[in-house]
Design a protein around this motif. Structure first.
Motif, PDB file in Angstrom:
ATOM      1  N   SER A  92      67.236  46.396  39.956  1.00 37.61           N
ATOM      2  CA  SER A  92      66.433  45.249  39.533  1.00 37.61           C
ATOM      3  C   SER A  92      65.439  44.871  40.620  1.00 37.61           C
ATOM      4  N   PHE A  93      64.290  44.309  40.196  1.00 42.52           N
ATOM      5  CA  PHE A  93      63.281  43.846  41.143  1.00 42.52           C
ATOM      6  C   PHE A  93      62.412  42.820  40.433  1.00 42.52           C
ATOM      7  N   THR A  94      61.567  42.122  41.216  1.00 41.80           N
ATOM      8  CA  THR A  94      60.659  41.122  40.667  1.00 41.80           C
ATOM      9  C   THR A  94      59.240  41.412  41.126  1.00 41.80           C
ATOM     10  N   SER A  95      58.279  41.099  40.276  1.00 38.59           N
ATOM     11  CA  SER A  95      56.878  41.314  40.629  1.00 38.59           C
ATOM     12  C   SER A  95      56.466  40.370  41.753  1.00 38.59           C
ATOM     13  N   ASN A  96      55.669  40.882  42.691  1.00 39.28           N
ATOM     14  CA  ASN A  96      55.202  40.085  43.840  1.00 39.28           C
ATOM     15  C   ASN A  96      53.723  39.797  43.628  1.00 39.28           C
ATOM     16  N   ARG A  97      53.416  38.697  42.945  1.00 38.92           N
ATOM     17  CA  ARG A  97      52.026  38.358  42.628  1.00 38.92           C
ATOM     18  C   ARG A  97      51.216  38.016  43.865  1.00 38.92           C
ATOM     19  N   VAL A  98      51.865  37.381  44.832  1.00 39.31           N
ATOM     20  CA  VAL A  98      51.149  37.025  46.067  1.00 39.31           C
ATOM     21  C   VAL A  98      50.649  38.287  46.758  1.00 39.31           C
ATOM     22  N   LEU A  99      51.535  39.283  46.880  1.00 38.30           N
ATOM     23  CA  LEU A  99      51.167  40.538  47.536  1.00 38.30           C
ATOM     24  C   LEU A  99      50.099  41.269  46.730  1.00 38.30           C
ATOM     25  N   ALA A 100      50.185  41.214  45.409  1.00 36.82           N
ATOM     26  CA  ALA A 100      49.184  41.869  44.566  1.00 36.82           C
ATOM     27  C   ALA A 100      47.797  41.246  44.782  1.00 36.82           C
ATOM     28  N   ASN A 101      47.745  39.915  44.884  1.00 34.98           N
ATOM     29  CA  ASN A 101      46.471  39.230  45.124  1.00 34.98           C
ATOM     30  C   ASN A 101      45.884  39.606  46.478  1.00 34.98           C
ATOM     31  N   LEU A 102      46.722  39.690  47.513  1.00 34.96           N
ATOM     32  CA  LEU A 102      46.234  40.072  48.848  1.00 34.96           C
ATOM     33  C   LEU A 102      45.705  41.503  48.852  1.00 34.96           C
ATOM     34  N   CYS A 103      46.393  42.395  48.157  1.00 33.24           N
ATOM     35  CA  CYS A 103      45.917  43.780  48.075  1.00 33.24           C
ATOM     36  C   CYS A 103      44.560  43.843  47.385  1.00 33.24           C
TER      37      CYS A 103
END
Length: 517
Positions: A64-75
């Motif tokens: 299981s895992f969760t999406s990392n929206r903060v990291l996606a925005n920084l990328c």
């Protein structure tokens, strides 16, 4: 060149350790490491059962895992910076453009003089001539360098506050997760107990078992829903706060002094730094209490075990009572102990009923076990373990006590009810006043004619029922360490008004063998 160095450093921090490229659809594992979604799928696809983190090797029972929206925005921002860097003008032209821009930004638009001061009231940069202008009369000013140090320190202090807030919310998240886990474990245990008891009944009772489990799950879902919604709101707020923290760090460190101070007002408004810390948290039901100058947070969504009392106790007997045409009620076969009975009490020959009288039996010895002031008697059978249920008829009585007593409880002189004195009981006074120990007032919808007593010794539970319809009157919880005996107070004779007996109800031995509490 400086911007390229920043972009390179940022790119290194945003690189997937599997594909060695900027994250694409980054996801976060429970161990807090991040990977591209496709990379972790490929990596875990090679593992047969349990999966592990490719970086720290922590094993997870489920992938299981969760999406990392903060990291996606920084990328995404980093990719845009790379494109803008590749499209920048030639170095010489860029140098001239930067010089012009720097001069334009460092000089007053109105007077053309160099900006030297920072107006604290207006929060803008001004030149020496602006100081004497009417627009800035009675304002306070700071030199640029001192203003930079002062306001950077302020924002860094706000950053520390946000970090502490993040820590507090993370703790709240853990607390709520533990409460959900506790609810899952508790209801799961109840469900197993229900199934185990119903396994002893014949096939025609399976429908009742399913009905009870369905109601238990409904109650569980009713309690679980607000907990999960609260946890979801906490996670959303935590994700938003993490993004703000990262963006604020970038805004603080990557701007020159002039740009920083010009953007100061926007930064404050953008990050809502003037908003009080706890305004936001109140919508999640969080309370704050001051203790030793530290803020402690408590979740209001607690597990309410009292809602599940109806799924405990003598479940089989409760169902059987509703099916009198098929089976008879079952209860423990108890008798009274004459060696404990007060001399004014009269018991039946089979020791199953007791009543008060206005005459004392002078032939009874005053042995240590006997009550000498209160009109009480104990049962002959004592319990040091297990689950037990019995019923006491109280019909036509105006005063009575029913419960359990500790073996070492005082029996001489006036008896005081309460756990500290070794007596746990429910009682009736004046024909209509029902109470339990700890001075709990009870208001049953109908006056019970029979009281059911359920004792779970290891579970520390004592529940009283209106045995006529098996509705719960009251539940007591405590830790039992001694042998417990059924306890009865027959009440004063009252010129014959309370002369009716307390009766222990017995049932057929054949049926009693079908249930083992």
């Amino acid at each position: 060149m400086a911007a390229s160095k920043h972009i390179l450093t940022l790119s290194e921090d945003l690189t997937c350790s599997i594909c060695l490229s900027l994250f694409v659809e980054p996801v976060r594992l429970d161990c807090e490491h991040n990977f591209c979604k496709s990379c972790i799928h490929k990596c875990w696809g090679k593992q047969s059962q349990a999966v592990s983190c490719p970086e720290c090797r922590v094993v997870f029972p489920q992938g299981s895992f969760t999406s990392n929206r903060v990291l996606a925005n920084l990328c995404e921002k980093t990719r845009q910076l790379r494109v803008e860097e590749s499209l920048s003008p030639c170095e010489e032209h860029g140098k001239r453009l930067n010089e012009d821009t720097e001069r334009e930004q460092s000089h007053c638009e109105e007077h053309g003089e160099k900006l030297m001061l920072f107006c604290e009231e207006e929060e803008i940069l001004i030149c020496a001539e602006c100081v004497d202008s009417p627009a800035h009369s009675d304002h306070r000013f700071l030199p640029i360098q001192k203003a930079v140090r002062t306001y950077k320190d302020q924002l860094k202090s706000s950053l520390d506050s946000m970090e502490n807030e993040k820590k507090d919310i993370s703790e709240l998240k853990q607390q709520q997760a533990r409460k959900i886990s506790e609810l899952e474990e508790f209801t799961g245990s109840l469900e197993q107990d229900i199934s185990a008891q119903f396994a002893k009944i014949h096939q025609y009772l399976e429908e009742k078992e399913k009905d009870l489990i369905k109601e238990l799950r409904r109650q569980k879902e009713e309690d679980l829903r607000p907990m999960e919604e609260n946890l979801k709101r906490i996670e959303e707020e935590l994700t938003s706060l993490e993004e703000k923290i990262l963006n604020l760090c970038v805004d603080i460190e990557q701007q020159d002094d002039i740009s920083f101070l010009k953007e100061l007002k926007r930064l404050r408004e953008s990050y809502g730094l003037k908003m009080r810390k706890w305004d936001m948290l109140r919508i999640f039901g969080v309370k704050q209490t001051a203790r030793k100058s530290k803020i402690q947070m408590k979740t209001t969504l607690e597990l309410q075990r009292s809602k599940y009392t109806g799924f405990q106790g003598p479940l089989l007997y409760t169902v059987w009572k509703k099916m009198k045409q098929a089976i008879s009620p079952v209860a423990a076969v108890l008798t009274l102990d004459p060696h404990t009975a007060h001399p004014d009490l009269i018991m039946s020959e089979d020791l199953t009923s007791v009543k008060s009288s206005n005459r004392r039996n002078p032939m009874l010895p005053d042995n240590p076990e006997r009550f000498d002031v209160c009109l009480c008697v104990l049962g002959s059978q004592g319990f040091t373990s297990g689950k037990h249920y019995w019923e006491v008829g109280v019909r036509d009585k105006t005063d009575w006590d029913v419960g359990v007593a500790r073996e070492s409880a005082n029996r001489k002189g006036k008896i005081t009810l309460g756990s500290e004195h070794g007596y746990w009981a429910l009682w009736l006074r004046k024909g209509n006043e029902y109470k339990a120990v700890e001075s709990v007032t009870l208001t049953p919808s109908v006056n019970p004619r029979t009281i059911g007593v359920y004792l779970d010794y290891e579970g520390g539970q004592l529940t009283f029922y209106n045995a006529d319809d098996m509705s719960i009157l009251h539940t007591l919880t405590d830790t039992f360490t001694e042998k417990l005996f059924p306890y009865f107070w027959a009440g004063s004779y009252s010129h014959g008004k309370n002369a009716a007996p307390l009766k222990l109800r017995h049932f057929e031995q054949l049926i009693s063998k079908c249930v083992r509490y």
